[in-house]
Design an enzyme around this catalytic site. Sequence first.
Site, PDB file in Angstrom:
ATOM      1  N   ILE A   1       3.424  11.207  -2.749  1.00  0.00           N
ATOM      2  CA  ILE A   1       3.145   9.791  -3.009  1.00  0.00           C
ATOM      3  C   ILE A   1       1.965   9.333  -2.151  1.00  0.00           C
ATOM      4  CG2 ILE A   1       4.104   7.465  -2.915  1.00  0.00           C
ATOM      5  CD1 ILE A   1       6.889   8.817  -2.998  1.00  0.00           C
ATOM      6  N   HIS A   2       1.089   8.556  -2.770  1.00  0.00           N
ATOM      7  CA  HIS A   2       0.047   7.896  -1.989  1.00  0.00           C
ATOM      8  C   HIS A   2       0.732   6.906  -1.035  1.00  0.00           C
ATOM      9  CE1 HIS A   2      -3.332   5.326  -0.928  1.00  0.00           C
ATOM     10  NE2 HIS A   2      -4.149   6.231  -1.447  1.00  0.00           N
ATOM     11  N   PRO A   3       0.279   6.819   0.228  1.00  0.00           N
ATOM     12  CA  PRO A   3       0.942   5.898   1.167  1.00  0.00           C
ATOM     13  C   PRO A   3       1.081   4.475   0.638  1.00  0.00           C
ATOM     14  CG  PRO A   3      -0.604   7.300   2.339  1.00  0.00           C
ATOM     15  CD  PRO A   3      -0.788   7.597   0.881  1.00  0.00           C
TER      16      PRO A   3
ATOM     17  N   GLY B   1       1.623   3.632  -2.314  1.00  0.00           N
ATOM     18  CA  GLY B   1       2.600   3.606  -3.397  1.00  0.00           C
ATOM     19  C   GLY B   1       4.029   3.764  -2.917  1.00  0.00           C
TER      20      GLY B   1
END
Length: 338
Positions: A229-231, A233
Amino acid sequence: MLVLRPVQLTDLPQLQRLARQSMVGVTSLPDDSERLRDKVLDSCTSFEQHVQSPGPENYFFVLEDLATQCLVGCSEILATAGFSEPFYSLRNRHFNSASRELNIEHDVPALSVCQDLSSHTLLRGFHIDATLERTVFSELLSRARLLFIAAHARRFSDAVITEIVGYSSDEGHSPFWDAVGKHFFDLPYVEAERLCGLESRTFLAELMPQYPIYVPMLPQAAQDCIGRIHPDGQEAFDILEREGFETNSYVDLFDGGPTLFARTGNIRSIARSHSTLASPGSSIDARGRYLVSNDSLENYRAIVADLDYVAGQPATLDARMCAALKVSEGSPIRLIAL
């Protein structure tokens, strides 16, 4: 007071501001006035239509500060992910390899382009002002969509998915895209995501390899991105995970981010929300904080409210709450504790 409501065409200038602020990978919120205008008009039509089963409808919500009339967030529901065009994902499954002569057997993970999730309802377009991240208003922006599904169940599928934006660096560099997609398009990740927002994922997805991509053959940096996961997100992921959504064997076609899945009837805000009637009152001895919505369609509204609610009885709302929700004595409302 902040209220979630359906988008209106007059919101377009503020939506462009939100689009400019949104993170790379949120392709459903393009920074383009014509595309945003089309999305708003499509949403307005969806709210107006008489629907008996899930179709191509797109329900676009905005979070508005009533005091300033400023939009501070937005989110969407697409009734059927693959109704108007194919909805592509990467299926992450193991292939079994075996040799009887050598007495060797092992599984090899591989990614395959598929349309398995096309019939599901899709949550997308979650974006909230940075000053409101990790507050109850993030819960309102995300979960009020689920209360809307509960109130209008026939409009949606029996399963709901969402794609969480995958990992990319602060400079917009995606190791997964560089190892897979870039070989087929010769485009930087940021540009590919921009094109998806302006046009469609379909024209890019159809150029992706139609044969399995064996994960061990990818660079380690790309392998590490699968399901990562992108931080930025993480909050969207955490909210829906608490709702009962789970990761599955599908990841995003371009950045490898995880796909969350839940059966509609098992989602917490749907299964555990209470339907009751509004009862206007002058004072409330608040005992708990709730997400509260009306059960309307075109005039759908949802807020965060401190209430003294007893199950099975009408919920007392003060004048500001009633005005924000557009309800009066005896109006049906739905609520769930935060």
